[in-house]
Scaffold this active site. Structure first.
Site, short mmCIF file in Angstrom:
data_model
loop_
_atom_site.label_atom_id
_atom_site.label_comp_id
_atom_site.label_asym_id
_atom_site.label_seq_id
_atom_site.Cartn_x
_atom_site.Cartn_y
_atom_site.Cartn_z
N CYS A 111 0.82 -1.22 0.00
CA CYS A 111 0.00 0.00 0.00
C CYS A 111 0.85 1.27 0.00
O CYS A 111 0.35 2.34 -0.30
CB CYS A 111 -0.93 0.02 1.20
SG CYS A 111 -1.97 -1.43 1.25
N HIS A 235 -3.82 6.78 2.47
CA HIS A 235 -4.17 5.48 1.89
C HIS A 235 -5.53 5.07 2.45
O HIS A 235 -5.79 5.21 3.65
CB HIS A 235 -3.09 4.46 2.27
CG HIS A 235 -3.49 3.06 1.98
ND1 HIS A 235 -4.01 2.67 0.76
CD2 HIS A 235 -3.47 1.94 2.75
CE1 HIS A 235 -4.29 1.38 0.80
NE2 HIS A 235 -3.97 0.92 2.00
N ASN A 265 -10.05 -0.87 -0.27
CA ASN A 265 -8.59 -0.72 -0.24
C ASN A 265 -8.01 -1.21 -1.58
O ASN A 265 -8.04 -2.41 -1.86
CB ASN A 265 -8.04 -1.55 0.93
CG ASN A 265 -6.53 -1.47 1.07
OD1 ASN A 265 -5.83 -1.01 0.17
ND2 ASN A 265 -6.02 -1.93 2.19
N1 ACO Z 1 -18.44 -9.70 8.69
C1 ACO Z 1 -18.92 -9.98 9.91
N2 ACO Z 1 -18.12 -10.29 10.95
C2 ACO Z 1 -16.79 -10.27 10.73
C3 ACO Z 1 -16.23 -9.99 9.48
C4 ACO Z 1 -17.12 -9.70 8.43
N3 ACO Z 1 -16.68 -9.38 7.18
N4 ACO Z 1 -14.89 -10.05 9.58
C5 ACO Z 1 -14.61 -10.36 10.86
N5 ACO Z 1 -15.76 -10.52 11.56
C6 ACO Z 1 -15.93 -10.83 12.96
C7 ACO Z 1 -14.74 -11.54 13.54
O1 ACO Z 1 -14.81 -12.93 13.30
C8 ACO Z 1 -14.87 -11.21 15.02
O2 ACO Z 1 -15.83 -12.05 15.57
P1 ACO Z 1 -15.59 -12.69 17.06
O3 ACO Z 1 -15.53 -11.48 17.98
O4 ACO Z 1 -16.78 -13.56 17.25
O5 ACO Z 1 -14.28 -13.40 16.99
C9 ACO Z 1 -15.50 -9.81 15.00
O6 ACO Z 1 -16.07 -9.63 13.69
C10 ACO Z 1 -14.50 -8.70 15.25
O7 ACO Z 1 -13.40 -8.91 14.40
P2 ACO Z 1 -12.14 -8.00 14.51
O8 ACO Z 1 -11.06 -8.55 13.63
O9 ACO Z 1 -11.83 -7.77 15.93
O10 ACO Z 1 -12.69 -6.63 13.86
P3 ACO Z 1 -11.99 -5.24 13.82
O11 ACO Z 1 -12.85 -4.23 14.46
O12 ACO Z 1 -10.53 -5.29 14.21
O13 ACO Z 1 -12.02 -4.93 12.25
C11 ACO Z 1 -10.61 -4.94 10.29
C12 ACO Z 1 -11.36 -5.78 11.35
C13 ACO Z 1 -11.63 -4.18 9.51
C14 ACO Z 1 -9.85 -5.88 9.38
C15 ACO Z 1 -9.64 -3.97 10.98
O14 ACO Z 1 -8.90 -4.63 11.95
C16 ACO Z 1 -8.69 -3.28 10.02
O15 ACO Z 1 -9.08 -2.46 9.20
N6 ACO Z 1 -7.37 -3.52 10.13
C17 ACO Z 1 -6.34 -2.84 9.34
C18 ACO Z 1 -6.33 -3.24 7.91
C19 ACO Z 1 -5.29 -2.41 7.17
O16 ACO Z 1 -4.88 -1.36 7.59
N7 ACO Z 1 -4.83 -2.85 6.05
C20 ACO Z 1 -3.87 -1.94 5.38
C21 ACO Z 1 -2.90 -2.56 4.67
S1 ACO Z 1 -3.55 -3.55 3.38
C22 ACO Z 1 -2.23 -3.89 2.30
O17 ACO Z 1 -1.10 -3.55 2.50
C23 ACO Z 1 -2.54 -4.71 1.07
#
Ligand code: ACO
Length: 308
Positions: A111, A235, A265
């Site tokens: 990214c 980004h 993204n």
């Molecule tokens: N739909 C419904 N539920 C979901 C989904 C979904 N799509 N995905 C995960 N869940 C669930 C999980 O299983 C978890 O359930 P549990 O509590 O029963 O275990 C719950 O939702 C919470 O999951 P978390 O992973 O804690 O959710 P979080 O609030 O952290 O959000 C996310 C996840 C969106 C991925 C976030 O952590 C994020 O944006 N991280 C950074 C990503 C990033 O910056 N990427 C940049 C680089 S990308 C690159 O370089 C190519």
């Protein structure tokens, strides 16, 4: 350092994949995706290759710059998802454009690829041996997403953005701060021919802190403060990361460009697409001080500060 953005362009695949479409594919909901990420839909390229998308974006940037392909000295293409193992996607683009004088190379910095490319282009232009650079960020992340994994498949999309850069003109690269930490590679990676694997929660925390640090350092290096910034183009990974970053930097969200709801993204393509859209919408004007920042696989991260 003199670096003018002579022209900007972008290309998106026609196919829209909405959160409601994803509800039919995995156990997720529009409500979860919207509140956790800010994404409503993304574009998916089934027919167009990475070269096709890069070509469309580049042609638009060149036309808007009034620069012919033969005038380009170097093509730098940032991508995680090249069409071939080799040669570089930049070479395929060079041939398609008929940029007969250009040398062409890909860079792999996830990214952060566009900001890494900007620093490299700045150095090449400053050397005086390279006068015009075509810098492209392009991705077909849909090719490396596991469409059965709800924790990643809702996040990513396809697209391309391109800019024509020149050492001549009014623009400046005021400062650039780039970092990497390969010891953290397992937080976000894909095996060769494999799918994206990500520890989202860990990455979220690192991203906010790391991007805020390099933004502050970039401002400090340029002798500017947050108040001097006209527009921030981050980004587009997660609206909550963008909001947390703005809060840390004491930046009002009105100064931050956001289009994540439309495209998700798109990794290396995200900043050039956002720059181009901001310019088309009149939110980015000549002379503006623009702060760009990104974090991605590697881990890599950085900030670039320009006078546009
Ligand atoms: N739909 C419904 N539920 C979901 C989904 C979904 N799509 N995905 C995960 N869940 C669930 C999980 O299983 C978890 O359930 P549990 O509590 O029963 O275990 C719950 O939702 C919470 O999951 P978390 O992973 O804690 O959710 P979080 O609030 O952290 O959000 C996310 C996840 C969106 C991925 C976030 O952590 C994020 O944006 N991280 C950074 C990503 C990033 O910056 N990427 C940049 C680089 S990308 C690159 O370089 C190519």
């Amino acid at each position: 350092m003199g670096i003018s953005f002579l022209g900007l362009g972008y290309a998106l695949p026609a196919q829209v994949l909405s959160n409601f479409d994803l509800e039919k594919m995995v156990d997720t909901s529009d409500e979860w995706i919207t509140t956790r990420t800010g994404i409503k839909e993304r574009r998916i390229s089934k027919e167009e290759s990475l070269t096709d998308l890069s070509y469309r974006a580049s042609l638009q940037a060149l036309n808007r710059a009034g620069v012919s392909p033969e005038e380009i000295d170097a093509i730098i293409l940032a991508t995680l998802t090249p069409d071939l193992g080799f040669p570089a996607s930049a070479c395929l683009l060079q041939a398609r454009l008929g940029a007969n004088r250009a040398y062409a190379l890909d860079i792999s910095a996830a990214c952060s690829g566009f900001l890494y490319g900007l620093e490299l282009a700045g150095g090449l232009l400053a050397s005086g041996r390279t006068k015009k650079v075509l810098l492209v960020g392009a991705e077909r992340l849909s090719q490396i997403v596991d469409w059965t994994d709800r924790s990643t498949c809702v996040l990513f999309g396809d697209g391309a953005g391109a800019v024509v850069l020149s050492s001549e003109g009014e623009g400046e690269l005021l400062s650039s701060v780039l970092r990497s930490d390969g010891s953290l590679w397992e937080i976000l990676y894909a095996e060769r021919c494999g799918y994206i694997k990500m520890k989202g929660k860990e990455l979220f925390k690192i991203a906010v802190r790391a991007m805020a640090e390099v933004c502050e350092e970039a401002l400090q290096k340029a002798g500017l403060s947050v108040e001097d910034v006209d527009l921030v183009v981050p980004h587009q990974a997660n609206i909550r990361i963008i909001q947390a970053l703005a809060e840390r930097l004491n930046l009002p969200m009105e100064k931050v460009y956001v289009n994540i709801h439309k495209y998700g993204n798109t990794s290396a393509a995200s900043i050039p697409i956002a720059l181009c859209e901001a310019y088309e919408e009149g939110k980015l004007k000549r002379g503006d001080v623009v702060l760009m920042t990104a974090m991605g696989g590697g881990l890599t991260w950085g900030a670039g500060l320009i006078r546009f």
